[in-house]
Write a protein that holds these residues in place. Structure first.
Motif, PDB file in Angstrom:
ATOM      1  N   GLU A  48       0.833  -1.201   0.000  1.00 33.81           N
ATOM      2  CA  GLU A  48       0.000   0.000   0.000  1.00 33.81           C
ATOM      3  C   GLU A  48       0.870   1.253   0.000  1.00 33.81           C
ATOM      4  OE1 GLU A  48      -3.870   2.165   1.910  1.00 33.81           O
ATOM      5  OE2 GLU A  48      -2.960   0.583   3.104  1.00 33.81           O
ATOM      6  N   TYR A  49       1.952   1.228   0.739  1.00 33.93           N
ATOM      7  CA  TYR A  49       2.838   2.397   0.770  1.00 33.93           C
ATOM      8  C   TYR A  49       3.469   2.623  -0.606  1.00 33.93           C
ATOM      9  CZ  TYR A  49       5.780   5.927   2.914  1.00 33.93           C
ATOM     10  OH  TYR A  49       6.368   7.129   3.242  1.00 33.93           O
ATOM     11  N   ALA A  50       3.736   1.551  -1.343  1.00 29.77           N
ATOM     12  CA  ALA A  50       4.294   1.682  -2.696  1.00 29.77           C
ATOM     13  C   ALA A  50       3.314   2.392  -3.626  1.00 29.77           C
ATOM     14  CB  ALA A  50       4.666   0.305  -3.249  1.00 29.77           C
ATOM     15  N   ARG A  51       2.007   2.127  -3.468  1.00 31.11           N
ATOM     16  CA  ARG A  51       1.007   2.858  -4.272  1.00 31.11           C
ATOM     17  C   ARG A  51       1.081   4.346  -3.977  1.00 31.11           C
ATOM     18  NH1 ARG A  51      -2.042  -1.840  -3.276  1.00 31.11           N
ATOM     19  NH2 ARG A  51      -3.148  -0.965  -1.493  1.00 31.11           N
ATOM     20  N   PHE A  52       1.217   4.689  -2.701  1.00 28.07           N
ATOM     21  CA  PHE A  52       1.363   6.081  -2.294  1.00 28.07           C
ATOM     22  C   PHE A  52       2.626   6.695  -2.910  1.00 28.07           C
ATOM     23  CE2 PHE A  52       3.778   8.405   1.134  1.00 28.07           C
ATOM     24  CZ  PHE A  52       3.217   9.657   0.907  1.00 28.07           C
ATOM     25  N   VAL A  53       3.743   5.989  -2.819  1.00 30.08           N
ATOM     26  CA  VAL A  53       5.006   6.488  -3.366  1.00 30.08           C
ATOM     27  C   VAL A  53       4.849   6.797  -4.852  1.00 30.08           C
ATOM     28  CG1 VAL A  53       7.362   5.770  -3.992  1.00 30.08           C
ATOM     29  CG2 VAL A  53       6.514   5.428  -1.649  1.00 30.08           C
ATOM     30  N   THR A  54       4.222   5.875  -5.587  1.00 33.60           N
ATOM     31  CA  THR A  54       4.046   6.043  -7.030  1.00 33.60           C
ATOM     32  C   THR A  54       3.054   7.156  -7.360  1.00 33.60           C
ATOM     33  OG1 THR A  54       4.542   3.716  -7.397  1.00 33.60           O
ATOM     34  CG2 THR A  54       3.388   4.866  -9.163  1.00 33.60           C
ATOM     35  N   SER A  82       9.601   8.499   8.097  1.00 31.23           N
ATOM     36  CA  SER A  82       9.567   9.573   9.083  1.00 31.23           C
ATOM     37  C   SER A  82       8.130   9.901   9.492  1.00 31.23           C
ATOM     38  CB  SER A  82      10.225  10.828   8.497  1.00 31.23           C
ATOM     39  OG  SER A  82       9.383  11.389   7.495  1.00 31.23           O
ATOM     40  N   TYR A  83       8.002  10.687  10.531  1.00 35.43           N
ATOM     41  CA  TYR A  83       6.691  11.176  10.955  1.00 35.43           C
ATOM     42  C   TYR A  83       6.027  11.912   9.791  1.00 35.43           C
ATOM     43  CZ  TYR A  83       3.214  14.125  13.199  1.00 35.43           C
ATOM     44  OH  TYR A  83       2.056  14.770  13.509  1.00 35.43           O
ATOM     45  N   ASP A  84       6.789  12.778   9.111  1.00 36.20           N
ATOM     46  CA  ASP A  84       6.234  13.530   7.975  1.00 36.20           C
ATOM     47  C   ASP A  84       5.777  12.590   6.860  1.00 36.20           C
ATOM     48  OD1 ASP A  84       6.611  15.975   9.258  1.00 36.20           O
ATOM     49  OD2 ASP A  84       8.565  16.333   8.307  1.00 36.20           O
ATOM     50  N   ASP A  85       6.504  11.500   6.621  1.00 36.79           N
ATOM     51  CA  ASP A  85       6.081  10.501   5.632  1.00 36.79           C
ATOM     52  C   ASP A  85       4.742   9.886   6.036  1.00 36.79           C
ATOM     53  OD1 ASP A  85       8.460  10.755   4.101  1.00 36.79           O
ATOM     54  OD2 ASP A  85       9.447   9.147   5.230  1.00 36.79           O
ATOM     55  N   ALA A  86       4.605   9.548   7.326  1.00 34.69           N
ATOM     56  CA  ALA A  86       3.361   8.930   7.812  1.00 34.69           C
ATOM     57  C   ALA A  86       2.183   9.888   7.664  1.00 34.69           C
ATOM     58  CB  ALA A  86       3.526   8.489   9.269  1.00 34.69           C
ATOM     59  N   VAL A  87       2.394  11.163   7.975  1.00 31.70           N
ATOM     60  CA  VAL A  87       1.331  12.164   7.833  1.00 31.70           C
ATOM     61  C   VAL A  87       0.981  12.346   6.357  1.00 31.70           C
ATOM     62  CG1 VAL A  87       0.781  14.623   8.117  1.00 31.70           C
ATOM     63  CG2 VAL A  87       1.824  13.337  10.006  1.00 31.70           C
ATOM     64  N   ALA A  88       1.991  12.407   5.493  1.00 35.86           N
ATOM     65  CA  ALA A  88       1.739  12.562   4.051  1.00 35.86           C
ATOM     66  C   ALA A  88       0.965  11.355   3.512  1.00 35.86           C
ATOM     67  CB  ALA A  88       3.064  12.729   3.297  1.00 35.86           C
ATOM     68  N   PHE A  89       1.283  10.157   3.988  1.00 34.53           N
ATOM     69  CA  PHE A  89       0.552   8.961   3.583  1.00 34.53           C
ATOM     70  C   PHE A  89      -0.917   9.080   3.982  1.00 34.53           C
ATOM     71  CE2 PHE A  89      -1.292   4.881   4.716  1.00 34.53           C
ATOM     72  CZ  PHE A  89      -1.187   4.207   3.516  1.00 34.53           C
ATOM     73  N   LYS A  95      -7.399  11.755   0.566  1.00 35.10           N
ATOM     74  CA  LYS A  95      -7.837  12.263  -0.753  1.00 35.10           C
ATOM     75  C   LYS A  95      -8.322  11.113  -1.624  1.00 35.10           C
ATOM     76  CE  LYS A  95      -4.764  16.228  -0.781  1.00 35.10           C
ATOM     77  NZ  LYS A  95      -3.494  16.766  -1.257  1.00 35.10           N
ATOM     78  N   ARG A  96      -7.604  10.008  -1.601  1.00 34.98           N
ATOM     79  CA  ARG A  96      -7.963   8.848  -2.421  1.00 34.98           C
ATOM     80  C   ARG A  96      -9.335   8.311  -2.054  1.00 34.98           C
ATOM     81  NH1 ARG A  96      -5.055   3.273  -1.217  1.00 34.98           N
ATOM     82  NH2 ARG A  96      -6.664   3.335   0.407  1.00 34.98           N
ATOM     83  N   ASP A  97      -9.619   8.188  -0.737  1.00 34.35           N
ATOM     84  CA  ASP A  97     -10.830   7.528  -0.277  1.00 34.35           C
ATOM     85  C   ASP A  97     -11.973   8.483   0.047  1.00 34.35           C
ATOM     86  OD1 ASP A  97      -9.260   5.285  -0.486  1.00 34.35           O
ATOM     87  OD2 ASP A  97      -9.131   4.902   1.676  1.00 34.35           O
ATOM     88  N   GLY A  98     -11.691   9.792   0.059  1.00 36.00           N
ATOM     89  CA  GLY A  98     -12.734  10.755   0.403  1.00 36.00           C
ATOM     90  C   GLY A  98     -13.145  10.672   1.864  1.00 36.00           C
ATOM     91  N   VAL A  99     -12.228  10.247   2.717  1.00 33.93           N
ATOM     92  CA  VAL A  99     -12.442  10.109   4.160  1.00 33.93           C
ATOM     93  C   VAL A  99     -11.228  10.748   4.833  1.00 33.93           C
ATOM     94  CG1 VAL A  99     -12.640   8.428   6.046  1.00 33.93           C
ATOM     95  CG2 VAL A  99     -13.647   7.919   3.827  1.00 33.93           C
ATOM     96  N   THR A 100     -11.404  11.318   6.002  1.00 31.57           N
ATOM     97  CA  THR A 100     -10.257  11.903   6.696  1.00 31.57           C
ATOM     98  C   THR A 100      -9.593  10.863   7.587  1.00 31.57           C
ATOM     99  OG1 THR A 100     -11.270  14.086   6.674  1.00 31.57           O
ATOM    100  CG2 THR A 100      -9.483  13.738   8.250  1.00 31.57           C
ATOM    101  N   TYR A 101      -8.348  10.528   7.253  1.00 32.37           N
ATOM    102  CA  TYR A 101      -7.535   9.628   8.063  1.00 32.37           C
ATOM    103  C   TYR A 101      -6.502  10.470   8.795  1.00 32.37           C
ATOM    104  CZ  TYR A 101      -9.322   5.976   4.949  1.00 32.37           C
ATOM    105  OH  TYR A 101     -10.129   5.127   4.244  1.00 32.37           O
ATOM    106  N   ARG A 102      -6.056   9.979   9.935  1.00 38.15           N
ATOM    107  CA  ARG A 102      -5.006  10.643  10.698  1.00 38.15           C
ATOM    108  C   ARG A 102      -4.289   9.598  11.528  1.00 38.15           C
ATOM    109  NH1 ARG A 102      -6.486  10.565  15.950  1.00 38.15           N
ATOM    110  NH2 ARG A 102      -8.706  10.453  16.441  1.00 38.15           N
ATOM    111  N   LEU A 103      -3.135   9.959  12.037  1.00 39.70           N
ATOM    112  CA  LEU A 103      -2.437   9.079  12.962  1.00 39.70           C
ATOM    113  C   LEU A 103      -3.179   9.094  14.294  1.00 39.70           C
ATOM    114  CD1 LEU A 103       1.256  10.165  12.329  1.00 39.70           C
ATOM    115  CD2 LEU A 103       0.063   8.183  11.397  1.00 39.70           C
ATOM    116  N   PRO A 104      -3.226   7.968  14.993  1.00 42.46           N
ATOM    117  CA  PRO A 104      -3.866   7.975  16.308  1.00 42.46           C
ATOM    118  C   PRO A 104      -3.008   8.771  17.290  1.00 42.46           C
ATOM    119  CG  PRO A 104      -2.749   5.895  15.964  1.00 42.46           C
ATOM    120  CD  PRO A 104      -2.655   6.661  14.659  1.00 42.46           C
ATOM    121  N   THR A 105      -3.631   9.267  18.354  1.00 41.05           N
ATOM    122  CA  THR A 105      -2.856   9.878  19.419  1.00 41.05           C
ATOM    123  C   THR A 105      -2.173   8.763  20.209  1.00 41.05           C
ATOM    124  OG1 THR A 105      -4.646   9.783  21.035  1.00 41.05           O
ATOM    125  CG2 THR A 105      -4.522  11.781  19.632  1.00 41.05           C
TER     126      THR A 105
END
Length: 178
Positions: A48-54, A82-89, A95-105
């Motif tokens: 899944e991360y590879a799809r994001f990278v591409t 990195s943390y920034d990579d995780a947030v960007a993912f 955007k892809r799914d039309g749902v808001t995802y975030r990292l858990p606290t």
């Protein structure tokens, strides 16, 4: 075909976060109340991360050596990002799914890992059990495919909350009050 992540609903509740009988950085134990939230059932795979990278033209993890996950490692959890990579993912997936995802606290993550208001030491209970997590202490010295240890899940079926790879949360690293 793009499949949406398998999200698990974690109900609101309260638990004792941290421990008094462990490392000083894990204490003091303190009561925390959590609102309900959703969390991925599994860790994000290299595939899944590879799809994001591409699709996002994002820099891949250095150990990959290219924009594709190494052959045979597609089902391993993505690591060394990195943390920034995780947030960007999470933003890309939103955007892809039309749902808001975030990292858990950190509080949400520990609540899920400790079986919510059951306050367990491990996702499956209070006693360590072999064959439920990929850790060096159990003789597993490297990452395992996501979901390898279903018996190590919490009561809602969230997998790999103990062992395998480190996971990012949205909380800043800090000591607990007291």
């Amino acid at each position: 075909v793009v499949s949406k992540p398998d999200l698990v609903e974690i109900p609101a509740g309260a638990f004792q976060m941290g421990r008094n009988d462990s490392l000083p950085t894990e204490g003091p134990a303190h009561q925390v109340t959590i609102n309900g939230f959703s969390i991925d059932k599994d860790e994000v795979t290299n595939a899944e991360y590879a799809r994001f990278v591409t699709e996002a033209n994002h820099t891949p993890p250095e150990q990959w050596g290219s924009v594709k996950a190494p052959v045979g490692q597609e089902l391993l959890p993505v690591s060394n990002i990195s943390y920034d990579d995780a947030v960007a993912f999470a933003e890309w997936r939103s955007k892809r799914d039309g749902v808001t995802y975030r990292l858990p606290t950190e509080e949400e993550w520990e609540y899920a890992a400790r079986n919510g208001d059951k306050d367990n030491l491990y996702p499956w209970g209070n006693t360590w059990a072999p064959g439920r997590a990929a850790t060096q202490e159990t003789g597993v010295g490297k990452e395992q495919p996501v979901g390898t240890y279903p018996q190590g899940g919490n009561r809602w079926g969230v997998q790999d909350l103990i062992g395998n790879v480190w996971e990012w949360t949205s909380s800043k690293a800090s000591l607990y009050p007291g």
